[in-house]
Design a protein around this motif. Structure first.
Motif, PDB file in Angstrom:
ATOM      1  N   GLU A  67       0.740  -1.242   0.001  1.00 44.80           N
ATOM      2  CA  GLU A  67       0.054   0.036   0.114  1.00 44.80           C
ATOM      3  C   GLU A  67       1.000   1.131  -0.016  1.00 44.80           C
ATOM      4  N   ARG A  68       0.607   2.190  -0.931  1.00 42.29           N
ATOM      5  CA  ARG A  68       1.135   3.528  -0.817  1.00 42.29           C
ATOM      6  C   ARG A  68       0.048   4.644   0.079  1.00 42.29           C
ATOM      7  N   PHE A  69       0.803   5.386   0.817  1.00 45.27           N
ATOM      8  CA  PHE A  69      -0.033   6.157   1.498  1.00 45.27           C
ATOM      9  C   PHE A  69       0.002   7.708   0.980  1.00 45.27           C
ATOM     10  N   GLU A  70      -1.301   8.314   1.014  1.00 49.55           N
ATOM     11  CA  GLU A  70      -0.989   9.705   0.373  1.00 49.55           C
ATOM     12  C   GLU A  70      -0.656  10.881   1.316  1.00 49.55           C
ATOM     13  N   SER A  71      -0.725  10.507   2.651  1.00 42.99           N
ATOM     14  CA  SER A  71      -0.566  11.324   3.729  1.00 42.99           C
ATOM     15  C   SER A  71       0.915  10.990   4.188  1.00 42.99           C
ATOM     16  N   ARG A  72       1.603  11.901   4.681  1.00 36.47           N
ATOM     17  CA  ARG A  72       3.059  11.816   5.430  1.00 36.47           C
ATOM     18  C   ARG A  72       2.956  11.364   6.533  1.00 36.47           C
ATOM     19  N   ILE A  73       4.071  10.742   6.960  1.00 34.18           N
ATOM     20  CA  ILE A  73       4.512  10.459   8.377  1.00 34.18           C
ATOM     21  C   ILE A  73       4.544  11.686   9.387  1.00 34.18           C
ATOM     22  N   PRO A  74       3.711  11.729  10.353  1.00 38.20           N
ATOM     23  CA  PRO A  74       3.903  13.064  11.486  1.00 38.20           C
ATOM     24  C   PRO A  74       5.479  13.265  11.519  1.00 38.20           C
ATOM     25  N   GLU A  75       5.787  14.665  11.850  1.00 35.33           N
ATOM     26  CA  GLU A  75       7.052  14.801  12.336  1.00 35.33           C
ATOM     27  C   GLU A  75       7.387  13.931  13.792  1.00 35.33           C
ATOM     28  N   PHE A  76       8.568  13.311  13.923  1.00 34.68           N
ATOM     29  CA  PHE A  76       9.064  12.989  15.081  1.00 34.68           C
ATOM     30  C   PHE A  76      10.624  13.051  15.374  1.00 34.68           C
ATOM     31  N   SER A  77      10.880  12.545  16.654  1.00 33.86           N
ATOM     32  CA  SER A  77      12.084  12.395  16.881  1.00 33.86           C
ATOM     33  C   SER A  77      12.371  10.828  17.183  1.00 33.86           C
ATOM     34  N   LEU A  78      13.607  10.037  16.830  1.00 34.05           N
ATOM     35  CA  LEU A  78      13.779   8.700  16.919  1.00 34.05           C
ATOM     36  C   LEU A  78      15.191   8.500  18.028  1.00 34.05           C
ATOM     37  N   ILE A  79      15.119   7.763  18.880  1.00 36.04           N
ATOM     38  CA  ILE A  79      16.307   6.945  19.310  1.00 36.04           C
ATOM     39  C   ILE A  79      16.206   5.712  18.953  1.00 36.04           C
ATOM     40  N   SER A  80      17.269   5.219  18.116  1.00 41.23           N
ATOM     41  CA  SER A  80      17.493   4.151  17.434  1.00 41.23           C
ATOM     42  C   SER A  80      18.830   3.088  18.076  1.00 41.23           C
ATOM     43  N   VAL A  81      18.376   1.922  18.214  1.00 40.89           N
ATOM     44  CA  VAL A  81      19.513   1.139  18.414  1.00 40.89           C
ATOM     45  C   VAL A  81      19.552  -0.221  17.811  1.00 40.89           C
ATOM     46  N   ASN A  82      20.769  -0.545  17.399  1.00 39.24           N
ATOM     47  CA  ASN A  82      20.701  -2.071  17.289  1.00 39.24           C
ATOM     48  C   ASN A  82      20.973  -2.955  18.429  1.00 39.24           C
ATOM     49  N   VAL A  83      20.162  -3.906  18.551  1.00 39.70           N
ATOM     50  CA  VAL A  83      20.057  -4.553  19.791  1.00 39.70           C
ATOM     51  C   VAL A  83      20.722  -5.750  19.864  1.00 39.70           C
ATOM     52  N   ALA A  84      21.538  -6.104  18.563  1.00 42.74           N
ATOM     53  CA  ALA A  84      22.238  -7.350  18.537  1.00 42.74           C
ATOM     54  C   ALA A  84      23.191  -7.073  17.357  1.00 42.74           C
ATOM     55  N   PRO A  85      24.131  -6.203  17.456  1.00 42.64           N
ATOM     56  CA  PRO A  85      25.141  -5.824  16.464  1.00 42.64           C
ATOM     57  C   PRO A  85      26.083  -7.077  15.713  1.00 42.64           C
ATOM     58  N   ASN A  86      26.178  -7.888  16.779  1.00 44.91           N
ATOM     59  CA  ASN A  86      27.177  -8.873  16.500  1.00 44.91           C
ATOM     60  C   ASN A  86      26.208 -10.227  15.835  1.00 44.91           C
ATOM     61  N   HIS A  87      25.070  -9.905  15.810  1.00 41.67           N
ATOM     62  CA  HIS A  87      23.787 -11.187  15.510  1.00 41.67           C
ATOM     63  C   HIS A  87      22.937 -10.639  14.509  1.00 41.67           C
ATOM     64  N   PRO A  88      23.422 -10.291  13.274  1.00 42.31           N
ATOM     65  CA  PRO A  88      22.373  -9.839  12.432  1.00 42.31           C
ATOM     66  C   PRO A  88      21.531 -11.012  11.970  1.00 42.31           C
ATOM     67  N   VAL A  89      20.672 -10.386  11.375  1.00 39.16           N
ATOM     68  CA  VAL A  89      19.355 -11.728  10.908  1.00 39.16           C
ATOM     69  C   VAL A  89      19.557 -11.946   9.323  1.00 39.16           C
ATOM     70  N   ASP A  90      19.959 -13.130   8.869  1.00 41.88           N
ATOM     71  CA  ASP A  90      19.710 -13.430   7.479  1.00 41.88           C
ATOM     72  C   ASP A  90      18.304 -13.513   7.033  1.00 41.88           C
ATOM     73  N   THR A  91      17.823 -12.368   6.685  1.00 41.22           N
ATOM     74  CA  THR A  91      16.352 -12.484   6.344  1.00 41.22           C
ATOM     75  C   THR A  91      15.890 -13.574   5.299  1.00 41.22           C
ATOM     76  N   LEU A  92      16.901 -13.978   4.471  1.00 47.33           N
ATOM     77  CA  LEU A  92      16.426 -14.856   3.420  1.00 47.33           C
ATOM     78  C   LEU A  92      16.468 -16.359   4.033  1.00 47.33           C
ATOM     79  N   ALA A  93      17.398 -16.485   5.144  1.00 48.32           N
ATOM     80  CA  ALA A  93      17.644 -17.804   5.610  1.00 48.32           C
ATOM     81  C   ALA A  93      16.773 -18.015   6.757  1.00 48.32           C
TER      82      ALA A  93
END
Length: 160
Positions: free
Chosen positions: A18-44
């Motif tokens: 789905e494509r949305f016509e309205s934009r995402i409201p403004e926000f701030s975000l604190i982002s973390v990689n919770v397992a940098p040494n254990h990435p997810v192999d999405t295809l596997a």
């Protein structure tokens, strides 16, 4: 997520649902990689097989997303993301999830978002907050106690 109109995508198939016509409201975000040494192999990783109740919940969340975008409501966007994250935790458990959820609920975060195909977790915050704001610094200190190194973003900006 930060530019243009949002899209709901199915990452494994690479299709736009789905494509949305309205934009995402403004926000701030604190982002973390919770397992940098254990990435997810999405295809596997085996494809997720949601229950009928979860599929219905995702339908409700899609409606909530539309409403959040139409109303420019960061509160509804955060609620939708958090409910989706809770479902995702059953299939791709994120380390520290309970602590992150509790931290988001005990601060001024609007909600918790997780990558359904990776290890990134973020907290939606008031768009007026700056990196130097006391509440942002508090959240980042709590994340450091979990040995998580965060980045702060504001919509419309790159990493700060």
């Amino acid at each position: 997520m930060f530019t243009g109109n949002p899209r709901l995508v199915c990452p494994r198939e690479g299709t736009v649902l789905e494509r949305f016509e309205s934009r995402i409201p403004e926000f701030s975000l604190i982002s973390v990689n919770v397992a940098p040494n254990h990435p997810v192999d999405t295809l596997a990783h085996p494809p997720t097989r949601y229950t009928g109740d979860e599929i219905r919940e995702f339908g409700d969340l899609r409606k909530l997303l539309r409403r959040a975008l139409e109303n420019g409501s960061l509160g509804e966007l955060g609620e939708m993301a958090t409910r989706s994250a809770v479902i995702n935790q059953r299939y791709l458990p994120q380390p520290h999830f309970d602590s992150l959820l509790e931290l988001s609920q005990s601060t001024n975060a609007f909600g918790l978002q997780v990558a359904h195909s990776g290890r990134m977790v973020g907290m939606f915050l008031d768009p007026r907050l700056e990196k130097e704001d006391k509440s942002v610094e508090h959240i980042q200190r709590e994340l450091l106690r979990l040995n998580l190194f965060s980045e702060f973003f504001r919509s419309g900006q790159t990493s700060v």
